[in-house]
Design a protein around this motif. Structure first.
Motif, PDB file in Angstrom:
ATOM      1  N   ASP A   1       0.772  -1.245   0.000  1.00 55.54           N
ATOM      2  CA  ASP A   1       0.000   0.000   0.000  1.00 55.54           C
ATOM      3  C   ASP A   1       0.803   1.296   0.000  1.00 55.54           C
ATOM      4  OD1 ASP A   1       0.753  -0.401   2.847  1.00 55.54           O
ATOM      5  OD2 ASP A   1      -0.828  -1.890   2.746  1.00 55.54           O
ATOM      6  N   TYR A   2       1.552   1.546   1.110  1.00 59.91           N
ATOM      7  CA  TYR A   2       2.210   2.848   1.235  1.00 59.91           C
ATOM      8  C   TYR A   2       3.281   3.055   0.178  1.00 59.91           C
ATOM      9  CZ  TYR A   2       6.366   0.763   3.413  1.00 59.91           C
ATOM     10  OH  TYR A   2       7.508   0.046   3.657  1.00 59.91           O
ATOM     11  N   MET A   3       3.875   1.945  -0.288  1.00 54.95           N
ATOM     12  CA  MET A   3       4.930   2.076  -1.287  1.00 54.95           C
ATOM     13  C   MET A   3       4.362   2.402  -2.666  1.00 54.95           C
ATOM     14  SD  MET A   3       8.022   2.401  -1.748  1.00 54.95           S
ATOM     15  CE  MET A   3       8.801   2.014  -0.200  1.00 54.95           C
ATOM     16  N   VAL A   4       3.133   1.937  -2.958  1.00 55.65           N
ATOM     17  CA  VAL A   4       2.495   2.314  -4.219  1.00 55.65           C
ATOM     18  C   VAL A   4       2.333   3.832  -4.237  1.00 55.65           C
ATOM     19  CG1 VAL A   4       0.461   2.059  -5.677  1.00 55.65           C
ATOM     20  CG2 VAL A   4       1.226   0.134  -4.291  1.00 55.65           C
TER      21      VAL A   4
ATOM     22  N   GLU B   1      -7.016   5.962  -0.211  1.00 52.94           N
ATOM     23  CA  GLU B   1      -7.500   7.111  -0.977  1.00 52.94           C
ATOM     24  C   GLU B   1      -7.548   8.405  -0.164  1.00 52.94           C
ATOM     25  OE1 GLU B   1     -10.216   5.476  -4.637  1.00 52.94           O
ATOM     26  OE2 GLU B   1     -11.120   5.489  -2.646  1.00 52.94           O
ATOM     27  N   LEU B   2      -7.514   8.269   1.164  1.00 56.81           N
ATOM     28  CA  LEU B   2      -7.520   9.467   1.998  1.00 56.81           C
ATOM     29  C   LEU B   2      -6.328  10.360   1.673  1.00 56.81           C
ATOM     30  CD1 LEU B   2      -8.504   7.959   5.469  1.00 56.81           C
ATOM     31  CD2 LEU B   2      -9.962   9.210   3.868  1.00 56.81           C
ATOM     32  N   THR B   3      -5.175   9.725   1.428  1.00 61.16           N
ATOM     33  CA  THR B   3      -3.992  10.525   1.111  1.00 61.16           C
ATOM     34  C   THR B   3      -3.573  10.373  -0.346  1.00 61.16           C
ATOM     35  OG1 THR B   3      -2.615   8.690   1.872  1.00 61.16           O
ATOM     36  CG2 THR B   3      -3.059  10.459   3.447  1.00 61.16           C
TER      37      THR B   3
ATOM     38  N   ALA C   1      -2.877  -3.623   8.946  1.00 55.93           N
ATOM     39  CA  ALA C   1      -3.383  -4.326   7.773  1.00 55.93           C
ATOM     40  C   ALA C   1      -2.525  -3.900   6.596  1.00 55.93           C
ATOM     41  CB  ALA C   1      -4.832  -3.959   7.521  1.00 55.93           C
ATOM     42  N   PHE C   2      -2.371  -4.794   5.644  1.00 59.13           N
ATOM     43  CA  PHE C   2      -1.560  -4.411   4.480  1.00 59.13           C
ATOM     44  C   PHE C   2      -2.170  -5.033   3.232  1.00 59.13           C
ATOM     45  CE2 PHE C   2       0.409  -8.225   2.916  1.00 59.13           C
ATOM     46  CZ  PHE C   2       0.121  -9.112   3.939  1.00 59.13           C
ATOM     47  N   MET C   3      -1.830  -4.479   2.108  1.00 61.01           N
ATOM     48  CA  MET C   3      -2.264  -5.054   0.846  1.00 61.01           C
ATOM     49  C   MET C   3      -1.138  -4.895  -0.167  1.00 61.01           C
ATOM     50  SD  MET C   3      -5.634  -4.199  -1.402  1.00 61.01           S
ATOM     51  CE  MET C   3      -5.207  -2.529  -1.839  1.00 61.01           C
ATOM     52  N   ASP C   4      -0.763  -6.012  -0.791  1.00 60.27           N
ATOM     53  CA  ASP C   4       0.238  -5.944  -1.859  1.00 60.27           C
ATOM     54  C   ASP C   4      -0.484  -5.856  -3.195  1.00 60.27           C
ATOM     55  OD1 ASP C   4       2.313  -6.024  -0.096  1.00 60.27           O
ATOM     56  OD2 ASP C   4       2.409  -8.195  -0.080  1.00 60.27           O
ATOM     57  N   ASN C   5       0.110  -5.100  -4.105  1.00 64.05           N
ATOM     58  CA  ASN C   5      -0.594  -4.771  -5.349  1.00 64.05           C
ATOM     59  C   ASN C   5       0.276  -4.971  -6.568  1.00 64.05           C
ATOM     60  OD1 ASN C   5      -2.860  -3.188  -3.854  1.00 64.05           O
ATOM     61  ND2 ASN C   5      -0.914  -2.427  -3.077  1.00 64.05           N
TER      62      ASN C   5
ATOM     63  N   VAL D   1      -3.789   0.657   7.862  1.00 63.53           N
ATOM     64  CA  VAL D   1      -2.702   0.569   6.893  1.00 63.53           C
ATOM     65  C   VAL D   1      -1.604   1.529   7.335  1.00 63.53           C
ATOM     66  CG1 VAL D   1      -2.089   0.914   4.492  1.00 63.53           C
ATOM     67  CG2 VAL D   1      -4.325   0.022   5.074  1.00 63.53           C
ATOM     68  N   LEU D   2      -0.359   1.048   7.337  1.00 65.75           N
ATOM     69  CA  LEU D   2       0.745   1.939   7.668  1.00 65.75           C
ATOM     70  C   LEU D   2       0.955   2.903   6.518  1.00 65.75           C
ATOM     71  CD1 LEU D   2       3.470  -0.347   9.280  1.00 65.75           C
ATOM     72  CD2 LEU D   2       1.657   0.955  10.372  1.00 65.75           C
TER      73      LEU D   2
END
Lengths: 401, 277
Positions: free
Chosen positions: A86-89, A126-128, A277-281, A377-378
């Motif tokens: 998430d944060y890296m995307v 999407e908040l940031t 929580a995390f999500m890889d994309n 999500v971090l």
């Protein structure tokens, strides 16, 4: 004579190099370059894709989001697909390293098919990062939790009753002699202390850092580790540790496939309400050279059966409702899957256990649930590199205190 | 030396320049900047990085590294000298075979060996599971403590000590010892005044070869110390992983200076310059 000999040597040297290069690069097949995490894809799918689309897929491995970033940024290899979290995307997007995904080329991707948890993560993103949806296709996702040793008397009761974080950081609340482990990534360790104080893990100030240091010091951890933690708990050398829910499931699957029945497994996991929580994309870098093939690959991986197969090799959760339903409703699954997940390779009752694991550890929210989704999500959006350095130093100082 | 043979050293020199000298100079430069990875987009000149040296964790990690390297080296000297000396004195026909057995563990992967050692040091280990031994619930192993790290370092680096000492002993002309005995010294005095001084060069070489990897290593303390024991190598690894090459380089240069200082110290005692450089 000497002159001739030297030229022969140089010529043959050049010839060898030319031959080597032509052997490696002169393939007429299309090539897809993927940068992925280790053991994070079902190899059967890669082979099937290569055959079906007449191409070669070559997968490179990196072990952290930061390395993904460094490799894409430097651009020495033009990867066609990367699997950042998430944060890296968000960061890659902000640095202009990604190209938008052409969803017209993904006829099999349906956004309504995403699980509620995945939708919640995307909304958090999407908040940031309002453009998130245009740049990523979810690959796998999951949460973090507290894995514990069921054989340690009284531990399970305390963890469940007191809802995780209180006993985790206060040894006096735990049964005597409980050995506790912490995940050895400073950013994650910091996040746990913030959850314990009921604060957001994405804020860093002098006060939160010193409070966090105090909490970590008082925690008196017996071990700081990453992949070892799950094995340590399974073998009884550690009783409680914070880790990816997927780490726990990997260990569970190993035991199940090794023939241990589900009710004899010596460990379990508790997922607190406040956790990571995390999500890889799947994302496509701007410099990608095989953009069409990359889209074909994404479209292949999001298909129901492919997503189903891919989720079987890792302890993380598929983002797609249709694949999730296939896992959960194992009784009505196609004959060919019973053959694929045969008893010799997967142990007895694999499909049943897999279904149980998904429903227990990645449960769908009930309509009556107050909290529809667990986990934060971090995000490093508001964190500078100096902040990250301060977190690292704070955690190290707590370790040596 | 024949000039033509000297040319054979050229590849090594190129290797040395590319893989040792150039990175060291590069790291020296990185110390004074602030950037992300090796990304020149948002580069800025700064002395901020030096604040890292004031962090308690850095200080303790440096002290830990020194403490563990000195202790491990001392233990290696003791054990290594005894082993090498008895092998040298013994009448075994095939000493080469014995030496091969001594370095045999080095044929397997270092990480694998260390992981295996860590397993044995836990209360629930491969033996208890093989023989179905019931372990007491509150049993504690030695893994995670100082002792575990020292055992691990000695186990890993002992061959580096035995081999140079043994070579130094083998080089001693046996007639020197015979002469000493003929002239009235007893066995012990002969050892003390003839054999030991002549084999010290081996000890020095061995010490350098044990001390250096102990000082900069991070895998052994990480695995056997179960993440509880922080050494300077661990902190450097952490910063490089976080893409903070600047602070990572700074700390790497600090150990480089320490290591160079210790080699200079060795050189001072060893004026012939035969042992190390």
């Amino acid at each position: 004579m000497k002159w001739v000999w030297r030229h022969q040597l140089i010529c043959s040297f050049i010839l060898t190099i030319v031959v080597i290069f032509s052997l490696t690069s002169c393939s007429t097949r299309r090539q897809l370059l993927i940068l992925n995490w280790g053991e994070y894809i079902n190899d059967d799918l890669v082979t099937a894709f290569e055959k079906e689309y007449n191409c070669t897929v070559s997968i490179s491995i990196a072990e952290s989001n930061e390395l993904f970033y460094a490799k894409i940024k430097s651009g020495t290899t033009a990867y066609d697909l990367v699997v950042p979290s998430d944060y890296m995307v968000e960061k890659m997007y902000n640095k202009g390293l990604l190209q938008p995904i052409d969803f017209t080329k993904l006829p099999d991707y349906h956004e309504d098919d995403l699980l509620p948890g995945v939708k919640a993560i995307i909304e958090q993103l999407e908040l940031t990062f309002p453009e998130a949806r245009a740049y990523l296709v979810p690959y796998l996702w999951g949460t973090f939790g507290l894995m514990y040793n069921k054989n340690k008397k009284g531990l399970e009761e305390v963890i469940v009753e007191k809802e995780g974080w209180d006993p985790y950081f206060n040894k006096e609340l735990l049964p005597k002699g409980t050995k506790v482990g912490m995940y050895n990534v400073p950013r994650f360790a910091y996040a746990t202390t913030m959850f314990y104080q009921e604060k957001s893990p994405n804020i860093v100030t002098d006060e939160t850092l010193s409070a966090s240091k105090k909490i970590l010091t008082n925690g008196k951890f017996d071990q700081w580790g990453t992949d070892q933690l799950k094995k340590q708990i399974a073998s009884g050398n550690l009783d409680l540790a914070f880790m990816y829910t997927g780490d726990f499931l990997d260990q569970l699957y190993i035991e199940l496939q090794g023939g241990t029945p589900l009710d004899e497994i010596s460990f379990d996991i508790y997922i607190p309400e406040a956790t990571i929580a995390f999500m890889d994309n799947l994302v496509i870098p701007k410099k990608a050279r095989h953009v069409d093939l990359a889209h074909e690959f994404i479209n292949y991986m999001v298909q129901k059966e492919q997503a189903y197969l891919n989720a079987s090799v890792v302890g993380y959760c598929t983002p797609y409702q249709s694949a999730y339903d296939m896992i959960v409703n194992y009784e009505i699954v196609d004959e060919k899957w019973i053959e694929y997940f045969n008893e010799d390779d997967y142990g007895k009752d694999w499909l049943k256990n897999w279904s149980y694991a998904m429903q227990t550890y990645y449960p769908l929210p009930k309509p009556t649930d107050e909290i529809q989704f667990r986990g934060t999500v971090l995000s490093n959006k508001n964190l500078t590199n100096q902040d990250l350095t301060r977190i690292t130093n704070m955690v190290n100082n707590a370790k040596v205190a | 030396m024949n000039k033509r043979f000297q040319k054979l050293a050229t590849p090594y020199l190129i290797w040395l320049y590319i893989l040792a000298l150039f990175p060291a100079v590069f790291m020296f430069g990185l110390m004074f900047f602030n950037m992300e990875g090796i990304d020149t987009d948002e580069i800025s000149f700064t002395f901020e990085n030096f604040k890292q040296l004031a962090e308690p964790s850095t200080r303790i990690a440096l002290l830990n590294s020194l403490k563990f390297s000195v202790l491990s080296t001392a233990l290696c000297i003791l054990l290594g000298y005894i082993t090498a000396y008895f092998l040298y004195k013994s009448h075994i026909q095939n000493k080469f075979l014995v030496l091969t057995i001594l370095i045999l563990p080095m044929w397997s992967n270092l990480l694998l060996r260390t992981q295996a050692l860590a397993n044995i040091m836990e209360p629930n280990n491969i033996f208890t599971s093989l023989f179905h031994i019931q372990v007491k619930e509150d049993a504690v192993g030695i893994a995670g403590g100082d002792l575990a790290v020292i055992i691990g370092s000695v186990f890993t680096y002992l061959p580096f000590m035995i081999l140079p000492i043994y070579t130094a002993l083998e080089k001693i002309d046996p007639m020197l010892e015979e002469a000493s005995l003929d002239l009235g010294s007893n066995e012990f005095t002969t050892f003390r005044r003839v054999t030991l001084p002549l084999s010290l060069k081996g000890v020095v070489t061995g010490s350098v070869m044990v001390f250096l990897p102990c000082m900069s290593g991070f895998a052994i303390p990480e695995i056997l110390g179960k993440g509880n024991i922080v050494m300077i190598g661990n902190i450097i690894e952490q910063f490089f992983k976080n893409m903070n090459y600047n602070i990572g380089s700074l700390l790497a240069i600090v150990i480089l200076i320490l290591i160079l200082a210790s080699i200079a110290l060795v050189n001072k005692f060893d004026k012939d310059g035969e042992t190390v450089l």
